[in-house]
Design a protein around this motif. Sequence first.
Motif, PDB file in Angstrom:
ATOM      1  N   LYS A  77      27.991 -20.491  -3.924  1.00  0.00           N
ATOM      2  CA  LYS A  77      28.248 -20.016  -5.282  1.00  0.00           C
ATOM      3  C   LYS A  77      29.606 -20.498  -5.782  1.00  0.00           C
ATOM      4  O   LYS A  77      29.736 -20.928  -6.935  1.00  0.00           O
ATOM      5  CB  LYS A  77      28.150 -18.496  -5.347  1.00  0.00           C
ATOM      6  CG  LYS A  77      26.729 -17.993  -5.209  1.00  0.00           C
ATOM      7  CD  LYS A  77      26.667 -16.483  -5.258  1.00  0.00           C
ATOM      8  CE  LYS A  77      25.232 -15.999  -5.149  1.00  0.00           C
ATOM      9  NZ  LYS A  77      25.132 -14.535  -5.271  1.00  0.00           N
ATOM     10  N   LEU A 114      29.390 -24.170  -6.702  1.00  0.00           N
ATOM     11  CA  LEU A 114      28.669 -24.363  -7.959  1.00  0.00           C
ATOM     12  C   LEU A 114      29.558 -24.057  -9.159  1.00  0.00           C
ATOM     13  O   LEU A 114      29.540 -24.791 -10.144  1.00  0.00           O
ATOM     14  CB  LEU A 114      27.395 -23.524  -7.990  1.00  0.00           C
ATOM     15  CG  LEU A 114      26.269 -24.055  -7.109  1.00  0.00           C
ATOM     16  CD1 LEU A 114      25.187 -23.012  -6.932  1.00  0.00           C
ATOM     17  CD2 LEU A 114      25.701 -25.328  -7.680  1.00  0.00           C
ATOM     18  N   SER A 162      30.691 -27.072 -11.576  1.00  0.00           N
ATOM     19  CA  SER A 162      30.162 -26.907 -12.929  1.00  0.00           C
ATOM     20  C   SER A 162      31.296 -27.007 -13.934  1.00  0.00           C
ATOM     21  O   SER A 162      31.180 -27.687 -14.967  1.00  0.00           O
ATOM     22  CB  SER A 162      29.443 -25.562 -13.075  1.00  0.00           C
ATOM     23  OG  SER A 162      28.260 -25.560 -12.318  1.00  0.00           O
ATOM     24  N   ASN A 189      22.855 -28.919 -14.855  1.00  0.00           N
ATOM     25  CA  ASN A 189      22.774 -27.911 -13.805  1.00  0.00           C
ATOM     26  C   ASN A 189      23.034 -28.560 -12.464  1.00  0.00           C
ATOM     27  O   ASN A 189      22.750 -29.741 -12.267  1.00  0.00           O
ATOM     28  CB  ASN A 189      21.419 -27.194 -13.821  1.00  0.00           C
ATOM     29  CG  ASN A 189      20.287 -28.151 -14.059  1.00  0.00           C
ATOM     30  OD1 ASN A 189      19.894 -28.889 -13.164  1.00  0.00           O
ATOM     31  ND2 ASN A 189      19.761 -28.165 -15.279  1.00  0.00           N
ATOM     32  N   LYS A 214      22.428 -23.101 -11.008  1.00  0.00           N
ATOM     33  CA  LYS A 214      22.931 -22.479 -12.234  1.00  0.00           C
ATOM     34  C   LYS A 214      21.809 -21.693 -12.905  1.00  0.00           C
ATOM     35  O   LYS A 214      20.671 -22.149 -12.966  1.00  0.00           O
ATOM     36  CB  LYS A 214      23.450 -23.554 -13.184  1.00  0.00           C
ATOM     37  CG  LYS A 214      24.036 -23.004 -14.469  1.00  0.00           C
ATOM     38  CD  LYS A 214      24.365 -24.108 -15.443  1.00  0.00           C
ATOM     39  CE  LYS A 214      23.202 -24.254 -16.390  1.00  0.00           C
ATOM     40  NZ  LYS A 214      23.488 -25.016 -17.594  1.00  0.00           N
ATOM     41  N   MET A 267      28.396 -24.376 -18.547  1.00  0.00           N
ATOM     42  CA  MET A 267      28.997 -24.721 -17.261  1.00  0.00           C
ATOM     43  C   MET A 267      30.490 -24.403 -17.155  1.00  0.00           C
ATOM     44  O   MET A 267      30.963 -24.053 -16.088  1.00  0.00           O
ATOM     45  CB  MET A 267      28.707 -26.176 -16.913  1.00  0.00           C
ATOM     46  CG  MET A 267      27.223 -26.369 -16.596  1.00  0.00           C
ATOM     47  SD  MET A 267      26.753 -28.037 -16.200  1.00  0.00           S
ATOM     48  CE  MET A 267      27.162 -28.116 -14.479  1.00  0.00           C
ATOM     49  N   MET A 320      30.913 -20.582 -16.305  1.00  0.00           N
ATOM     50  CA  MET A 320      30.067 -20.070 -15.231  1.00  0.00           C
ATOM     51  C   MET A 320      30.851 -19.201 -14.244  1.00  0.00           C
ATOM     52  O   MET A 320      32.008 -19.481 -13.934  1.00  0.00           O
ATOM     53  CB  MET A 320      29.438 -21.252 -14.489  1.00  0.00           C
ATOM     54  CG  MET A 320      28.325 -20.848 -13.571  1.00  0.00           C
ATOM     55  SD  MET A 320      27.410 -22.317 -13.104  1.00  0.00           S
ATOM     56  CE  MET A 320      27.008 -21.902 -11.449  1.00  0.00           C
ATOM     57  N   GLN A 358      26.366 -15.827 -12.143  1.00  0.00           N
ATOM     58  CA  GLN A 358      25.436 -16.633 -12.929  1.00  0.00           C
ATOM     59  C   GLN A 358      24.812 -17.747 -12.092  1.00  0.00           C
ATOM     60  O   GLN A 358      24.400 -18.770 -12.620  1.00  0.00           O
ATOM     61  CB  GLN A 358      26.156 -17.212 -14.143  1.00  0.00           C
ATOM     62  CG  GLN A 358      26.607 -16.128 -15.113  1.00  0.00           C
ATOM     63  CD  GLN A 358      27.518 -16.673 -16.177  1.00  0.00           C
ATOM     64  OE1 GLN A 358      28.427 -17.438 -15.915  1.00  0.00           O
ATOM     65  NE2 GLN A 358      27.263 -16.266 -17.407  1.00  0.00           N
ATOM     66  N   VAL A 359      24.748 -17.529 -10.809  1.00  0.00           N
ATOM     67  CA  VAL A 359      24.075 -18.445  -9.890  1.00  0.00           C
ATOM     68  C   VAL A 359      22.759 -17.799  -9.465  1.00  0.00           C
ATOM     69  O   VAL A 359      22.747 -16.685  -8.936  1.00  0.00           O
ATOM     70  CB  VAL A 359      24.950 -18.764  -8.657  1.00  0.00           C
ATOM     71  CG1 VAL A 359      24.179 -19.620  -7.660  1.00  0.00           C
ATOM     72  CG2 VAL A 359      26.250 -19.450  -9.073  1.00  0.00           C
ATOM     73  N   SER A 362      17.838 -22.168 -13.767  1.00  0.00           N
ATOM     74  CA  SER A 362      17.768 -23.183 -14.813  1.00  0.00           C
ATOM     75  C   SER A 362      16.325 -23.633 -15.011  1.00  0.00           C
ATOM     76  O   SER A 362      15.532 -23.652 -14.071  1.00  0.00           O
ATOM     77  CB  SER A 362      18.615 -24.386 -14.389  1.00  0.00           C
ATOM     78  OG  SER A 362      18.292 -25.520 -15.143  1.00  0.00           O
TER      79      SER A 362
END
Length: 185
Positions: free
Chosen positions: A6, A9, A13, A28, A40, A46, A49, A53-54, A70
Motif C-alpha cells: 500500500k 502504491l 502514484s 492505475n 488503486k 493519484m 491517494m 484508497q488501495v 480500478s
Amino acid sequence: MSRIAKRQLVLYSRKAHERGLTAAFGGNLSVRVGDLVFIKATGVVMDEMSEGQVAVVDLSGNQLSSVKPSSEYLLHLAVYRLRPEVKAIAHLHPPYSIVASTLLEEELPIVTPEAELYLGRIPIAPFRPAGTEELAEVMAEALRGADAVLMERHGIVTVGKSLREAFYKAELVEESAKLWYLSRK
C-alpha cells in the motif's frame, strides 16, 4: 507485506502524477503479493491517494477490500495470470506516448541505449474500450513478449519484478515517445 504494498502504491502514484505521467483520475498501479493484487481504487486521483484508497482483489477477481478496484483491474489480472514473474504493473496516461500511439502503427522506435537495454521493444496494442475483457486480453497478449506496450489512444502499460521497476520503465517509455516525437521532421 500488505502495508508495504500500500505504501509503495501511494508513493509511486504520487510520483506518476508529479512527473506528468497521468492526470486527473487516469492511470492505475498494482502490486502482486502471492495471490493478492493491491491496486488503486476506482475514482481516486493519484496525487491525493492514501493507503485507504488501495483496493485488494484475488487473482480470480474477487474483491477483498471495502473499496472497489480500478476499472482496469481486469487488465492487471490478465497480465498477472499470463506472466507469473511479474509482480507490479503501471498503467499510465503520459501525453507523448498517447500521441505516438495515434501516429505509429506497430511499434514505438527505440531511441536511446537505455530504452534498448531496459525495454527492448515497445509494441502498440490496438484500441479497445477501457475496463473491458477485450482490452485485458489484447494487453495481456501484447505483454507476452514485451515489458512495455503503448495502448492506442489510451496510455501505456509496463511491468516489472517490483513497482519501482515498472514505474521507471513507464518513465522510460514516455521519454522514448517524447524523443521520437521531437525528432520527427
